[in-house]
Design a protein around this motif. Structure first.
Motif, PDB file in Angstrom:
ATOM      1  N   ASN A  82       0.828  -1.201   0.000  1.00  0.00           N
ATOM      2  CA  ASN A  82       0.000   0.000   0.000  1.00  0.00           C
ATOM      3  C   ASN A  82       0.863   1.252   0.000  1.00  0.00           C
ATOM      4  OD1 ASN A  82      -2.820  -1.078   0.273  1.00  0.00           O
ATOM      5  ND2 ASN A  82      -1.905  -2.038   2.074  1.00  0.00           N
ATOM      6  N   THR A 121      -5.033   9.703  -2.730  1.00  0.00           N
ATOM      7  CA  THR A 121      -5.598   8.468  -3.273  1.00  0.00           C
ATOM      8  C   THR A 121      -4.814   7.247  -2.814  1.00  0.00           C
ATOM      9  OG1 THR A 121      -6.300   9.655  -5.262  1.00  0.00           O
ATOM     10  CG2 THR A 121      -6.252   7.249  -5.385  1.00  0.00           C
ATOM     11  N   VAL A 152      -8.553  -6.820  -4.828  1.00  0.00           N
ATOM     12  CA  VAL A 152      -9.159  -5.549  -5.244  1.00  0.00           C
ATOM     13  C   VAL A 152     -10.660  -5.574  -4.982  1.00  0.00           C
ATOM     14  CG1 VAL A 152      -9.658  -4.053  -7.219  1.00  0.00           C
ATOM     15  CG2 VAL A 152      -7.376  -5.040  -6.936  1.00  0.00           C
ATOM     16  N   ARG A 211     -11.660  -5.026  -1.384  1.00  0.00           N
ATOM     17  CA  ARG A 211     -11.503  -3.669  -0.845  1.00  0.00           C
ATOM     18  C   ARG A 211     -12.781  -2.850  -0.991  1.00  0.00           C
ATOM     19  NH1 ARG A 211      -5.459  -1.831  -0.971  1.00  0.00           N
ATOM     20  NH2 ARG A 211      -6.370   0.231  -0.587  1.00  0.00           N
ATOM     21  N   GLN A 212     -13.633  -3.257  -1.912  1.00  0.00           N
ATOM     22  CA  GLN A 212     -14.922  -2.595  -2.122  1.00  0.00           C
ATOM     23  C   GLN A 212     -14.747  -1.077  -2.274  1.00  0.00           C
ATOM     24  OE1 GLN A 212     -17.204  -4.042   1.279  1.00  0.00           O
ATOM     25  NE2 GLN A 212     -17.896  -5.812   0.125  1.00  0.00           N
ATOM     26  N   THR A 213     -13.887  -0.698  -3.183  1.00  0.00           N
ATOM     27  CA  THR A 213     -13.640   0.718  -3.448  1.00  0.00           C
ATOM     28  C   THR A 213     -14.923   1.407  -3.883  1.00  0.00           C
ATOM     29  OG1 THR A 213     -11.350   0.260  -4.064  1.00  0.00           O
ATOM     30  CG2 THR A 213     -12.310   2.327  -4.877  1.00  0.00           C
ATOM     31  N   SER A 214     -15.280   2.501  -3.219  1.00  0.00           N
ATOM     32  CA  SER A 214     -16.534   3.190  -3.538  1.00  0.00           C
ATOM     33  C   SER A 214     -16.403   4.065  -4.784  1.00  0.00           C
ATOM     34  CB  SER A 214     -16.981   4.055  -2.356  1.00  0.00           C
ATOM     35  OG  SER A 214     -15.999   5.026  -2.036  1.00  0.00           O
ATOM     36  N   VAL A 268     -11.614   2.454  -9.886  1.00  0.00           N
ATOM     37  CA  VAL A 268     -10.341   1.733  -9.847  1.00  0.00           C
ATOM     38  C   VAL A 268      -9.607   2.059 -11.143  1.00  0.00           C
ATOM     39  CG1 VAL A 268      -9.186  -0.505  -9.777  1.00  0.00           C
ATOM     40  CG2 VAL A 268     -11.274  -0.125  -8.421  1.00  0.00           C
ATOM     41  N   ASP A 295     -11.705   8.451  -2.617  1.00  0.00           N
ATOM     42  CA  ASP A 295     -12.541   7.257  -2.705  1.00  0.00           C
ATOM     43  C   ASP A 295     -12.117   6.333  -3.842  1.00  0.00           C
ATOM     44  OD1 ASP A 295     -14.102   8.101  -0.573  1.00  0.00           O
ATOM     45  OD2 ASP A 295     -15.475   9.228  -1.877  1.00  0.00           O
ATOM     46  N   ASP A 296     -11.154   6.785  -4.642  1.00  0.00           N
ATOM     47  CA  ASP A 296     -10.682   5.974  -5.760  1.00  0.00           C
ATOM     48  C   ASP A 296      -9.537   5.063  -5.312  1.00  0.00           C
ATOM     49  OD1 ASP A 296     -12.451   7.269  -7.577  1.00  0.00           O
ATOM     50  OD2 ASP A 296     -11.035   8.946  -7.727  1.00  0.00           O
ATOM     51  N   LEU A 297      -9.137   4.155  -6.185  1.00  0.00           N
ATOM     52  CA  LEU A 297      -7.992   3.276  -5.949  1.00  0.00           C
ATOM     53  C   LEU A 297      -7.113   3.286  -7.185  1.00  0.00           C
ATOM     54  CD1 LEU A 297      -6.422   1.055  -4.362  1.00  0.00           C
ATOM     55  CD2 LEU A 297      -7.899  -0.623  -5.520  1.00  0.00           C
TER      56      LEU A 297
END
Length: 443
Positions: free
Chosen positions: A294, A300, A320, A323-326, A329, A407-409
């Motif tokens: 990480n 971000t 990925v 992680r449930q990115t809101s 990605v 909120d992004d990855l």
């Protein structure tokens, strides 16, 4: 001495042999016979398509906790060559590496060695000089004909068997499994944590009389991921011996759990009482640079990983997804042209909102960003190629092509070269080279 600076040695080694890969042990045996090395200590050799680094790291940590001086050899490195050869988890100094290269150079005479073969013999020289109690050696490619297999292991570990390096190992799991099985020795312990081992591996172990221990048959990982922690590697688990029924409690580990299980089995095979060790202390801070690492890009979150084959990217996709990115990605990727690019990218296609294929200008084997973009575009995904990772990150930083938020990855993955470029920009202090020429501790 041919050279006094490590960079000069490495530049020379890159062109000293006609080919980068030249599988076979005959040339190595000639040179090894000329090297004056002390009697070898116990050896654990680790092969596998994925998960080798986790196994070497876990085994080395366990052995060190048990009071042994441990020499570990891995490849490739990410930021500095000396990462490959470590004594008790500390990379050797550049000066020591140069002296070891010189010893190998003097011993080889007119025998030509590849970059990897030269480095392998240098590692053995260094381990002998430091009188390590145990060596943990990672196979570079395959197993049977890999330079590391010049040494007979007391314990052979095979972490996984998947399609990779087809030009040298074959294009099916049976062929590849046979190559990896070549590190096994008659009458010695062999451990395999692939849940579906090829028949070729099982047959070879039986043919030579290796004492094979299999995950699912001889031992199992018992874990129950919670709703909020769906990745098994992030939860406590138990390693159960199916013969004795004894269960070992293992704390959360930031490494591949099956590889950690293999390491535990291997260390036990050398006579170490693993149950007597404080595993929370052993594994608590154990990480590998570039493996599910990480970082931050501004505000971000970033996930960096060396996944570069379908089996590895399938696991990456699971991480990925968990992680449930809101937000979105965004994936920056660079790979070698001889890899299964389409197969490697496919597991992530449904998870990535925007692709940024990047180039590796100084790596002849690297796929061009345009060729990567062509594969990605064929699936209908959103893609913008860049000449380099630095260019892609610069574009993100200015918002010229895409703006990222909290909120992004940002996912950066692919070859070790990709990860090295990412760490140099996003986490430059992960590995620091001091003015004395030795690597500092991993921060």
């Amino acid at each position: 001495m041919r050279f006094t600076q490590l960079d000069d040695w490495l530049t020379w080694l890159e062109q000293a042999h006609p080919t980068e890969i030249d599988l076979g042990l005959d040339r190595l045996r000639q040179v090894l016979a000329r090297l004056v090395l002390p009697d070898l200590p116990p050896v654990i050799t680790v092969a596998g398509t994925n998960g080798k680094g986790s196994c070497v790291s876990a085994a080395s940590a366990l052995l060190q906790a048990a009071g042994f001086c441990v020499g570990s050899y891995t490849s490739p490195h990410i930021q500095h060559y000396c990462e490959r050869v470590q004594i008790n988890a500390v990379p050797v100094r550049e000066a020591a590496m140069c002296r070891a290269f010189d010893i190998v150079d003097q011993a080889r005479g007119d025998v030509s060695l590849t970059y990897f073969e030269f480095g392998t013999l240098a590692a053995l020289v260094l381990f002998g000089q430091q009188a390590v109690d145990v060596m943990v050696l990672e196979v570079g490619l395959g197993g049977r004909l890999d330079a590391v297999n010049i040494i007979d292991p007391d314990v052979a570990v095979i972490t996984s068997i998947a399609i990779d390096h087809e030009a040298w190992l074959g294009n099916d799991r049976e062929s590849i499994g046979r190559e990896k099985a070549g590190i096994m020795r008659a009458g010695k312990t062999a451990i395999c944590v692939d849940t579906d081992p090829p028949a070729s591996l099982l047959q070879y172990a039986d043919d030579i009389g290796a004492s094979l221990r299999l995950i699912g048959r001889d031992f199992v990982i018992d874990t129950a991921p919670s709703e909020n922690n769906p990745i098994p590697d992030k939860t406590p688990w138990r390693l159960i011996d199916n013969h004795s029924g004894v269960a070992l409690s293992v704390p959360p580990v930031s490494l591949v759990s099956s590889s950690v299980a293999a390491a535990i089995q291997a260390v036990k095979a050398l006579g170490v009482d693993v149950a007597a060790l404080d595993l929370a202390d052993v594994f608590g801070g154990l990480t590998l640079p570039g493996r599910m690492q990480n970082a931050r890009f501004g505000g971000t979150p970033v996930l960096i990983d060396v996944a570069h084959n379908p089996a590895a990217t399938t696991y990456l996709a699971q991480v990925v997804a968990a992680r449930q990115t809101s937000g979105r990605v965004v994936a920056a990727v660079a790979m070698m042209a001889d890899k299964d690019i389409a197969g490697s990218l496919q597991p992530l296609m449904g998870l990535v909102d925007c692709w940024l294929p990047v180039g590796l200008a100084d790596v002849p084997r690297a796929a061009s960003p345009e060729s990567l973009a062509a594969v990605i575009s064929a699936s209908g995904a959103n893609v913008t190629p860049f000449a380099s990772l630095a260019d892609a990150l610069s574009g993100l930083n200015t918002g010229e092509h895409l703006s990222l938020g909290e909120d992004d990855l940002l996912l950066v993955f692919g070859s070790f070269f990709t990860v090295a470029a990412a760490l140099a920009i996003l986490a430059p202090d992960v590995t620091r080279v001091s003015s004395a020429g030795s690597l500092g501790e991993i921060k």
